[in-house]
Each structure stands twice: as C-alpha cells, then as structure tokens.
Scaffold this motif. Structure first.
Motif, short mmCIF file in Angstrom:
data_model
loop_
_atom_site.label_atom_id
_atom_site.label_comp_id
_atom_site.label_asym_id
_atom_site.label_seq_id
_atom_site.Cartn_x
_atom_site.Cartn_y
_atom_site.Cartn_z
N MET A 21 72.91 27.73 -12.29
CA MET A 21 73.42 27.99 -13.39
C MET A 21 74.74 28.42 -13.59
O MET A 21 75.60 28.15 -14.46
CB MET A 21 72.44 28.75 -14.09
N THR A 52 68.24 24.16 -11.65
CA THR A 52 69.11 23.87 -12.83
C THR A 52 68.17 23.73 -14.21
O THR A 52 67.31 24.21 -14.31
CB THR A 52 69.88 22.62 -12.78
N TYR A 56 72.33 24.49 -19.40
CA TYR A 56 73.46 25.07 -18.51
C TYR A 56 74.62 24.04 -18.69
O TYR A 56 74.79 23.07 -17.98
CB TYR A 56 73.04 25.15 -16.89
N ASN A 61 75.87 21.11 -15.83
CA ASN A 61 75.20 21.69 -14.47
C ASN A 61 74.48 20.58 -13.75
O ASN A 61 74.38 20.32 -12.62
CB ASN A 61 74.26 23.17 -14.52
#
Length: 328
Positions: A21, A52, A56, A61
C-alpha cells in the motif's frame, strides 16, 4: 523465509508477506523506482505473498505490481481487495458490496495487474446495506470462473465471518493486529478464525511504524502522510504510545534485535497468524524479513505481554469515519 499454510483451503505462502500500500498511497511521496526494486528484492528473499487493493492509488498500486513483478508471476501469490466504490477515473464513493460492483472491481483489477488470476481476493470492508451472503456469493462465482483462487474478508466481526464462511469457505481474514492493536484477542475474531481454520492476516504489525522506534513526533512524517491525522499520532496520545515503545526497545536490546523486528516476531509467534508488514524501501524490507528467524521464549513473550498489554494503546485505530467501517 519459511512457507506456511494460509488457512485450510490450500493456499501456501511465506509466513511474512509484503504489504504494498505505502508504495502508492497514504504514506507520503511515491518512488516507483525504489518500490520496483523493493518488490523484486522481496521475491529474491522468499517473500511469496504480495498484498494490494484497488483503492491504493486508486489503481496505481495494482498497476505498479503488474509492471514491477508481473514477469515473475509464478514466484508469488497475489492478494488484492475491493469495497470502496471507485469510478474508472478514480473518483471514490461509499462502500459497495453489491454483486454488480464486485464484478466490475475484479475484472478491472485483473486488467490493471495484467494477470489472469488473483490468488486471494478480499472484501476490504463490509457493506452494511448488502447481506454478506450476497457479496460472498458473487465472489464465489469468480472462483468458479477461474478469475480468483481463494476468498477473504477484512475487518469483519465474528458473526459476519461465520456467515461469509458458510457461503463460501474463507481462506483469510485480514485485520490490524500488533502489540499496539490486540483487540482481536478479546473481540472474538482470533478465536473465530482459529476455530474455522481461517488464516488471520495481521496488517500494520508495526503499529503504523510506531513500533520501529523511529518516530518521535508527527512532524517526522511527510506533509501528506495520513498518520498526521491519526488519533494515535496526536501529541498527548503519541507521548503515551512512545512510552510503550521504550519498553519494547529495552526488551529488543536484550535480544540483539530492533524493536520493529521484535514486534514482528511477536506477531508471527501467535497461533494461526501470518503478517504483511508494509514498506517501500529495500533496507526496511530486509530488516523485516530477518524478523522471521527470531525465536522468542516463553519469558520473552511474557515480558512483551507486560510491556504492551491489551488496551495499552492511546487513541483509536482510525479517525472516527474510519472506525465506523470496521468490525461490522
């Protein structure tokens, strides 16, 4: 890095995964080059679970992971999550556990990751307006279709976990857990996961960095770091929490390890618990990975229980709005 069973449904991965993150959200500036190097170094060290979520960034991400280590897909299990309704252009809305949004989210995550299958797919937060059976039922269709291998849920209450698990067997339940966040020991979540054979995945095992002993003031954090508005980092609460960190430091010194490593080792010594410490830098990754080799005696564990008992932490885990979305 030793491999262990994550729950009883067949997933095996390293006992310590990597939370990605902070590479793309919430913890200050991004450095995609260093994050790419960190992700690859994690795989080199035997870390085989990367965690993930679509929120994010949003999306940044997942895209980073796909570009950084997608070519090494056979070396790791990938966990991602959905819950907050996010439009394709990144606009955030409320939690949405509807079957329709679940399908939008999983297919979009697969595109962003550049992958054909998600190993572990979580409901990130429970939607109070959608029966959990409907959400998990929709997610189970993704397993049947081969888009997802295993299912999980995050920040859910024991009864919700039971209902979800009865709809489709859960592999993992993810909740904050550390020497600074021991509520799962008393609110029934750990007892429930152990009873049902579900992996308990501890996120923020370093108390959002406090247990590393490197944060003395909120001014040590970048201006856009979300912890600046976090209850545990406000002046009065922070000083009380740092007093606990000093006790952990003292124990760590007798073991010849850092306080962060000791805190991680404590988490990994708990029955049925695996963990996903997050970092965006190789030097911290390597320090965290070394914690998996630390052996704690019964005396060590007793000292830590005394230094950081249940309820010792000053301040809530999240600001008020965030707390309303957990343990539903």
């Amino acid at each position: 890095m030793r491999t262990t069973a994550w729950g009883s449904q067949g997933l095996e991965a390293s006992i310590e995964g990597l939370g990605a993150m902070g590479m793309s959200a919430f913890y200050g500036d991004r450095d995609d080059e260093e994050s790419t190097a960190t992700l690859n170094r994690a795989l080199d060290l035997g870390v085989s679970l990367i965690d993930t979520a679509e929120i994010y960034g949003p999306f940044l991400n997942e895209q980073l992971i796909g570009s950084a280590i997608g070519h090494r897909r056979d070396e790791f299990a990938l966990a991602t999550k959905f819950a907050t309704h996010v439009s394709d252009d990144g606009e955030r809305g409320p939690v949405d556990g509807s079957p329709e949004y679940a399908r939008t989210a999983v297919e979009r995550s697969l595109r962003h990751l550049g992958m054909e299958t998600i190993d572990l797919y979580y409901l990130h937060r429970v939607d109070p307006d959608v029966p959990i059976e409907e959400t998990i039922g929709a997610m189970s269709e993704f397993v049947t279709e081969g888009k997802v291998r295993y299912l999980g849920i995050s920040e859910a209450a024991p009864e919700t976990i039971r209902r979800a698990h009865a709809t489709h067997p859960l592999t993992a339940v993810q909740t904050e857990y550390s020497l600074f966040a021991r509520e799962p020991e008393t609110n029934g979540v750990l007892d429930t996961t152990r009873e049902l054979g579900i992996a308990f995945v501890a996120y923020s095992p370093l108390g959002r960095g406090l247990l590393t002993g490197t944060i003395a003031s909120a001014t040590d954090l970048e201006d856009d770091d979300f912890r600046r508005n976090h209850p545990r980092f406000t002046d009065e609460n922070l000083q009380r929490n740092l007093a606990v960190v000093e006790k952990v430091k003292a124990i760590a010194e007798t073991k010849g390890v850092t306080p962060g490593q000791l805190a991680l080792a404590w988490v990994m010594h708990q029955e049925g618990v695996v963990t996903i410490p997050g970092t965006k830098r190789r030097k911290y990754l390597e320090e965290n990975v070394a914690a998996a080799d630390i052996e704690l005696t019964a005396d060590d564990l007793a000292q830590l229980d005394e230094a950081a008992p249940v309820g010792v932490t000053a301040g809530a885990r999240y600001p008020e709005a965030g707390m309303r979305a957990v343990h539903l």
